[in-house]
Design an enzyme around this catalytic site. Structure first.
Site, PDB file in Angstrom:
ATOM      1  N   LYS A 279     -34.376  63.011   8.980  1.00 15.96           N
ATOM      2  CA  LYS A 279     -34.963  62.393   7.796  1.00 15.96           C
ATOM      3  C   LYS A 279     -33.880  62.308   6.722  1.00 15.96           C
ATOM      4  O   LYS A 279     -33.103  63.258   6.554  1.00 15.96           O
ATOM      5  CB  LYS A 279     -36.155  63.243   7.308  1.00 15.96           C
ATOM      6  CG  LYS A 279     -36.939  62.644   6.139  1.00 15.96           C
ATOM      7  CD  LYS A 279     -38.140  63.520   5.772  1.00 15.96           C
ATOM      8  CE  LYS A 279     -38.964  62.908   4.645  1.00 15.96           C
ATOM      9  NZ  LYS A 279     -40.136  63.740   4.278  1.00 15.96           N
TER      10      LYS A 279
ATOM     11  N   SER B 166     -44.702  61.350   3.969  1.00 10.81           N
ATOM     12  CA  SER B 166     -43.497  60.645   3.599  1.00 10.81           C
ATOM     13  C   SER B 166     -42.499  60.490   4.740  1.00 10.81           C
ATOM     14  O   SER B 166     -41.628  59.641   4.680  1.00 10.81           O
ATOM     15  CB  SER B 166     -42.808  61.373   2.438  1.00 10.81           C
ATOM     16  OG  SER B 166     -42.312  62.628   2.860  1.00 10.81           O
TER      17      SER B 166
ATOM     18  N   SER C 273     -46.581  65.673   4.702  1.00  7.31           N
ATOM     19  CA  SER C 273     -45.607  64.635   5.055  1.00  7.31           C
ATOM     20  C   SER C 273     -45.058  64.707   6.470  1.00  7.31           C
ATOM     21  O   SER C 273     -44.320  63.815   6.882  1.00  7.31           O
ATOM     22  CB  SER C 273     -44.440  64.644   4.066  1.00  7.31           C
ATOM     23  OG  SER C 273     -44.825  64.086   2.843  1.00  7.31           O
TER      24      SER C 273
END
Lengths: 146, 480
Positions: B72, B147, B171
């Site tokens: 990420k 997210s 998330s």
């Protein structure tokens, strides 16, 4: 005029928040007695009987606190949106927290101590290579003192 | 190749059946072909991946030697752009590696690139990215969740066997559910936050996505553990999660919190969750109803605490030391306000302002301290529940993935959507989402929650379910 506008908009949110909370097994009545935070201190909240309603001036003040430069054109949208978020947050007022200690952290951690011995040093050049403006190892900013 | 488990991929490298380079090229080729329709990646690191893969062979000692992985874009990667999906950090090349990145590299993984996300991890749809939204591989008109939407979509589409993520209020679990992959958020403090760009420091926790609980067990064993560079990292041994998987849940007591099955839960999603619970009963688990009476306070508590911490953490982006700086600032104040006004997107600005508001003089007690108290009430719900049950099972979301743009202009409806994932984040307990079926043609995730530091129990429960079902092996059309 602004407060009227945002008032109407926020009311829709207040209604929705109410039905959201009512969907739970133990429904909570949405707070009608605003404001939650009408204690001492400089009031950022404009008066409103039922809901939180921030004006564009309120948004300007908060944006200044956070050093956020906002376009004037964006202020009304932000006022509406922040008011609606605070409507949701307002539900906290319903909880009985008598004798409940604040929880600042999910684990009961004690601060860890270590011996004060030199560790790896920061490579200043590497760290400053990503800075917008440096000279002779310092960060350059506009003149602060006239 | 991309349908194999992580254990099989590692074994194929060890036996010489394939090489780290061939594995890397296989996934880089899939990224090349499939990424354009998904927008799951912000940065590709093909050249660096080749260099790393070429330095590995069947003799390499790392537990995951040769395994391709995506990170990420919230994790700092030395010499590689680390943007947090923000214009603010569009020009930021990290000068050091996050501990998670360092550990997974030491285990022999090969980084293929950095995944797209909601800006500064603030969002539940991945629509708040400076680099544009990620698409859900199950239906490109729908969101992948957020997210960590890029990581979830990439694993679902077979662009990598595993990806890292972070979970502050859901998330990892929410995008895992919406994309039909397995995702685990460990106990707060389990995975180091060093080099993970901070959003809300008392909630942020790193974790991972993969196609199964067994795959997640391999990755988590390599990334978890004490780190002296993170002051909230917990000094506690990390078990070998993969070795401990028995697939046995007989006698396990699973609690169903009534509050998570109330009116808000869409009927078809509920049917999927009910069937998954029945499956656990068939496997010998005992299912009981429990009460978590403060669940309704989670959204309001979270949306005070997280923005408060965010407004403080994001104060560091000042246009001086790194990140975006406005053109020709008149003075210091102008430098700060214009750099931050230009560098942050709307959702980040909203949360910074909510945070500044609830922390400001006259409101601190009524909002922030009050939320810290209700946070304790929510954590106590978990404490009490785990006196009676070993595990909690619940939905992850109220409905499957919604359409792109459907909630984009309505931050509040997006927030209310997080109701089932926020309580575990506030309490700090570990949570996982496992694919449990489909509703309206889109994946539905089952959420499993365990007591603090019982990640092994979670992974084993997920593994047991995946031994008996095959939802986790489904691949979206066009990404076979």
């Amino acid at each position: 005029m602004q407060s009227v506008l945002s008032g109407r908009y926020s009311e829709a949110y207040a209604t929705r928040a109410l039905s959201f909370y009512a969907s739970f097994a133990r429904p909570c009545e949405h707070s009608k007695a605003r404001p939650l935070a009408d204690s001492a201190g400089p009031s950022l909240i404009t008066s409103s009987e039922t809901i939180v309603s921030l004006t564009t001036d309120d948004v300007r003040k908060v944006a200044h606190l956070a050093r956020l430069g906002l376009d004037d054109a964006a202020l009304e949208d932000y006022a509406r949106e922040l008011s609606s978020i605070l409507d949701v947050v307002d539900h906290l007022g319903q909880a009985d927290t008598t004798d409940v200690a604040p929880m600042s952290h999910p684990l009961d951690l004690a601060a860890r101590l270590r011996d004060d011995v030199p560790d790896a040093t920061i490579d200043r050049e590497a760290f400053q290579s990503v800075a917008p403006d440096t000279a002779n190892g310092v960060y350059r900013v506009p003149k602060v003192i006239e | 190749m991309h349908d194999r488990s992580i254990a099989e991929l590692i074994a194929a490298v060890r036996s010489g059946e394939t090489t780290p380079r061939a594995l890397t090229d296989h996934y880089l080729d899939r990224i090349e072909r499939l990424q354009p329709s998904l927008n799951a990646l912000i940065t590709r690191t093909a050249e660096a991946a080749h260099a790393v893969a070429d330095g590995l062979d069947e003799q390499s000692p790392g537990a995951l030697a040769g395994l391709p992985i995506l990170h990420k874009d919230i994790f700092c990667t030395k010499g590689v752009k680390t943007s947090c999906a923000s214009r603010m950090l569009d020009n930021f090349v990290a000068p050091y590696d996050a501990t998670v990145v360092e550990r997974l590299a030491a285990a022999g993984t090969v980084m293929l690139g950095k995944t797209n996300m909601d800006e500064f991890a603030m969002g539940s749809s991945n629509e708040n990215s400076f680099y544009g939204p990620v698409k859900n591989p199950w239906n490109l008109a729908h969101v992948p969740g957020g997210s960590s939407g890029g990581s979830a979509a990439a694993v679902a589409a077979g662009l990598a066997p595993a990806a890292t993520g972070t979970d502050t209020g859901g998330s990892i679990r929410q995008p895992a559910a919406l994309c039909g992959v397995t995702g685990i958020k460990p106990t707060y403090g389990r995975v180091s936050r060093y080099g993970m760009i901070a959003f809300a420091s008392s909630l942020d926790q790193g974790g991972c996505f993969a196609r199964s609980a067994a795959d997640c067990a391999h990755v988590l064993s390599a990334m978890a553990g004490f780190d002296p560079r993170d002051s909230t990292s917990v000094e506690r041994d990390v078990p070998d999660y993969a070795a401990a998987l028995s697939g046995d849940v007989a006698g396990l007591r699973i609690g169903l919190p009534r509050e998570y099955f109330a009116d808000g839960l869409e009927a078809d999603s509920r049917a999927v969750i009910d069937a998954a619970v029945k499956q656990y009963e068939a496997l010998g688990a005992e299912v009981v109803d429990i009460d978590m009476p403060h669940t309704d306070l989670a959204v309001s508590t979270y949306y005070v605490i997280a923005p408060a911490e965010a407004s403080s953490n994001l104060a560091r982006f000042d246009g001086v030391r790194y990140g975006h700086r406005c053109d020709a600032p008149r003075d210091l104040e102008d430098l700060y306000t214009r750099s931050r006004g230009e560098g942050f997107g709307a959702e980040v600005q909203r949360r910074i302002m909510i945070g500044a508001y609830v922390l400001s003089a006259g409101y601190y007690d009524a909002y922030y301290i009050k939320a810290q108290k209700t946070r304790r009430l929510i954590a106590q719900d978990f404490q009490r529940a785990f006196e009676h049950v070993d595990l909690i099972a619940a939905p992850v979301t109220q409905a499957p993935a919604f359409k792109l743009g459907e909630k984009a202009d309505d931050p509040v409806s997006m927030y209310l959507n997080d109701v089932y994932t926020l309580p575990a984040s506030l309490a700090g307990v570990p949570g996982m989402s496992v694919p449990a079926g489909f509703a309206h043609g889109l994946p539905v995730g089952l959420q499993l929650l365990a007591p603090w530091f019982e990640e092994g129990r979670l992974l084993n429960a997920g593994h047991a379910y995946q031994q008996a079902t095959d939802w986790h092996t489904a691949r979206p059309a066009g990404f076979e």
